[in-house]
Design a protein around this motif. Sequence first.
Motif, PDB file in Angstrom:
ATOM      1  N   SER A 260       0.840  -1.197   0.000  1.00 55.31           N
ATOM      2  CA  SER A 260       0.000   0.000   0.000  1.00 55.31           C
ATOM      3  C   SER A 260       0.876   1.248   0.000  1.00 55.31           C
ATOM      4  CB  SER A 260      -0.899   0.008   1.234  1.00 55.31           C
ATOM      5  OG  SER A 260      -0.121   0.201   2.402  1.00 55.31           O
ATOM      6  N   MET A 261       0.283   2.361  -0.397  1.00 56.38           N
ATOM      7  CA  MET A 261       1.017   3.628  -0.404  1.00 56.38           C
ATOM      8  C   MET A 261       1.478   3.978   1.013  1.00 56.38           C
ATOM      9  SD  MET A 261       1.073   4.504  -3.542  1.00 56.38           S
ATOM     10  CE  MET A 261       1.244   6.235  -3.811  1.00 56.38           C
TER      11      MET A 261
ATOM     12  N   ARG B 220       3.455  11.901  -5.396  1.00 58.93           N
ATOM     13  CA  ARG B 220       4.161  12.669  -6.427  1.00 58.93           C
ATOM     14  C   ARG B 220       5.132  11.777  -7.209  1.00 58.93           C
ATOM     15  NH1 ARG B 220       7.172  15.991  -3.548  1.00 58.93           N
ATOM     16  NH2 ARG B 220       9.124  15.048  -4.170  1.00 58.93           N
ATOM     17  N   VAL B 221       5.885  10.949  -6.483  1.00 56.50           N
ATOM     18  CA  VAL B 221       6.839  10.056  -7.140  1.00 56.50           C
ATOM     19  C   VAL B 221       6.082   9.010  -7.970  1.00 56.50           C
ATOM     20  CG1 VAL B 221       8.639   8.313  -6.762  1.00 56.50           C
ATOM     21  CG2 VAL B 221       8.637  10.415  -5.408  1.00 56.50           C
ATOM     22  N   ARG B 222       4.972   8.491  -7.443  1.00 52.47           N
ATOM     23  CA  ARG B 222       4.174   7.521  -8.198  1.00 52.47           C
ATOM     24  C   ARG B 222       3.668   8.133  -9.504  1.00 52.47           C
ATOM     25  NH1 ARG B 222      -1.779   6.424  -6.746  1.00 52.47           N
ATOM     26  NH2 ARG B 222      -1.810   8.379  -7.863  1.00 52.47           N
ATOM     27  N   ASN B 223       3.196   9.359  -9.447  1.00 51.31           N
ATOM     28  CA  ASN B 223       2.733  10.038 -10.662  1.00 51.31           C
ATOM     29  C   ASN B 223       3.876  10.254 -11.647  1.00 51.31           C
ATOM     30  OD1 ASN B 223       0.111  10.068  -9.740  1.00 51.31           O
ATOM     31  ND2 ASN B 223       0.279  12.130  -8.870  1.00 51.31           N
ATOM     32  N   ASN B 224       5.063  10.529 -11.128  1.00 48.37           N
ATOM     33  CA  ASN B 224       6.240  10.660 -11.987  1.00 48.37           C
ATOM     34  C   ASN B 224       6.561   9.324 -12.656  1.00 48.37           C
ATOM     35  OD1 ASN B 224       8.469  11.870 -13.185  1.00 48.37           O
ATOM     36  ND2 ASN B 224       9.803  11.390 -11.454  1.00 48.37           N
ATOM     37  N   VAL B 225       6.432   8.232 -11.913  1.00 46.16           N
ATOM     38  CA  VAL B 225       6.650   6.888 -12.472  1.00 46.16           C
ATOM     39  C   VAL B 225       5.669   6.632 -13.619  1.00 46.16           C
ATOM     40  CG1 VAL B 225       6.388   4.411 -11.979  1.00 46.16           C
ATOM     41  CG2 VAL B 225       7.668   5.866 -10.398  1.00 46.16           C
ATOM     42  N   LEU B 226       4.412   6.977 -13.409  1.00 44.88           N
ATOM     43  CA  LEU B 226       3.390   6.786 -14.460  1.00 44.88           C
ATOM     44  C   LEU B 226       3.746   7.583 -15.706  1.00 44.88           C
ATOM     45  CD1 LEU B 226       0.095   6.852 -12.394  1.00 44.88           C
ATOM     46  CD2 LEU B 226       1.080   4.901 -13.612  1.00 44.88           C
ATOM     47  N   LYS B 227       4.166   8.822 -15.540  1.00 45.02           N
ATOM     48  CA  LYS B 227       4.545   9.645 -16.691  1.00 45.02           C
ATOM     49  C   LYS B 227       5.717   9.030 -17.437  1.00 45.02           C
ATOM     50  CE  LYS B 227       2.774  13.941 -14.897  1.00 45.02           C
ATOM     51  NZ  LYS B 227       3.008  14.852 -13.807  1.00 45.02           N
ATOM     52  N   GLN B 228       6.701   8.512 -16.700  1.00 48.09           N
ATOM     53  CA  GLN B 228       7.840   7.879 -17.353  1.00 48.09           C
ATOM     54  C   GLN B 228       7.421   6.632 -18.113  1.00 48.09           C
ATOM     55  OE1 GLN B 228      11.046   7.111 -14.573  1.00 48.09           O
ATOM     56  NE2 GLN B 228      10.976   9.195 -13.769  1.00 48.09           N
ATOM     57  N   MET B 229       6.506   5.882 -17.548  1.00 42.98           N
ATOM     58  CA  MET B 229       6.069   4.637 -18.177  1.00 42.98           C
ATOM     59  C   MET B 229       5.171   4.865 -19.388  1.00 42.98           C
ATOM     60  SD  MET B 229       5.454   2.202 -14.865  1.00 42.98           S
ATOM     61  CE  MET B 229       5.345   0.637 -15.725  1.00 42.98           C
ATOM     62  N   LEU B 230       4.554   6.021 -19.493  1.00 43.26           N
ATOM     63  CA  LEU B 230       3.671   6.320 -20.619  1.00 43.26           C
ATOM     64  C   LEU B 230       4.412   6.856 -21.836  1.00 43.26           C
ATOM     65  CD1 LEU B 230       0.595   7.821 -18.789  1.00 43.26           C
ATOM     66  CD2 LEU B 230       0.658   5.749 -20.179  1.00 43.26           C
TER      67      LEU B 230
ATOM     68  N   LYS C  24      10.219   6.224   4.741  1.00 47.95           N
ATOM     69  CA  LYS C  24      10.219   7.414   5.595  1.00 47.95           C
ATOM     70  C   LYS C  24       9.949   8.685   4.788  1.00 47.95           C
ATOM     71  CE  LYS C  24      12.778   5.370   9.328  1.00 47.95           C
ATOM     72  NZ  LYS C  24      12.165   4.120   9.200  1.00 47.95           N
ATOM     73  N   LEU C  25       8.918   8.576   3.934  1.00 47.57           N
ATOM     74  CA  LEU C  25       8.505   9.710   3.115  1.00 47.57           C
ATOM     75  C   LEU C  25       7.032  10.007   3.395  1.00 47.57           C
ATOM     76  CD1 LEU C  25      10.086   8.608  -0.289  1.00 47.57           C
ATOM     77  CD2 LEU C  25      10.951  10.361   1.261  1.00 47.57           C
ATOM     78  N   SER C  26       6.644  11.248   3.178  1.00 49.29           N
ATOM     79  CA  SER C  26       5.249  11.627   3.385  1.00 49.29           C
ATOM     80  C   SER C  26       4.379  11.039   2.277  1.00 49.29           C
ATOM     81  CB  SER C  26       5.104  13.150   3.392  1.00 49.29           C
ATOM     82  OG  SER C  26       5.307  13.657   2.090  1.00 49.29           O
ATOM     83  N   SER C  27       3.101  10.947   2.541  1.00 48.23           N
ATOM     84  CA  SER C  27       2.183  10.406   1.531  1.00 48.23           C
ATOM     85  C   SER C  27       2.152  11.305   0.290  1.00 48.23           C
ATOM     86  CB  SER C  27       0.784  10.231   2.112  1.00 48.23           C
ATOM     87  OG  SER C  27       0.288  11.466   2.573  1.00 48.23           O
ATOM     88  N   THR C  28       2.291  12.613   0.500  1.00 49.45           N
ATOM     89  CA  THR C  28       2.329  13.547  -0.625  1.00 49.45           C
ATOM     90  C   THR C  28       3.516  13.241  -1.535  1.00 49.45           C
ATOM     91  OG1 THR C  28       1.357  15.242   0.789  1.00 49.45           O
ATOM     92  CG2 THR C  28       2.350  15.990  -1.256  1.00 49.45           C
TER      93      THR C  28
END
Length: 140
Positions: free
Chosen positions: A111-112, A128-138, A120-124
């Motif tokens: 889970s997120m 943000r990193v997950r959205n960056n991963v999606l952009k890279q994968m697209l 040890k990172l905030s949910s925000t």
Amino acid sequence: MSKGQIFVSEGNLLQWIEDYHWMIETIKEAEMDVAVIKGAKVASYGIDSTLPKASGGTSDPVFYEVHRRTQYGGFRIQQYRRKVSEVQKRIQLVVGDREMEILHRLLNGDSMRSIGKHMKLSSTTIFRVRNNVLKQMLVL
């Protein structure tokens, strides 16, 4: 779009990443079911090969259930294979240690919240990193 192709959008890709772990398990299970069906037909060696063979269908409820799953699930499993393949061929496009770690943890079904706690990172930041991963994968 021809038969066999699937539409890849950001929403689709995110869903496939989130579902990846159980789709892989379902594919493995289906492959085992097929192996059971192939192996359950007729003994070709050993003492069982000398026994009389049944004519017609089988009355074994387990065999029937496995057969039902493979007949019904064939198309579904093919769809899962396409989705999993689409995710797998895009993994190499992801750059960055954080991005790779988050992607692999998502593919494992984490889970997120647990990813954020582990890294040890905030949910925000995780989102943000997950959205960056999606952009890279697209990009493909």
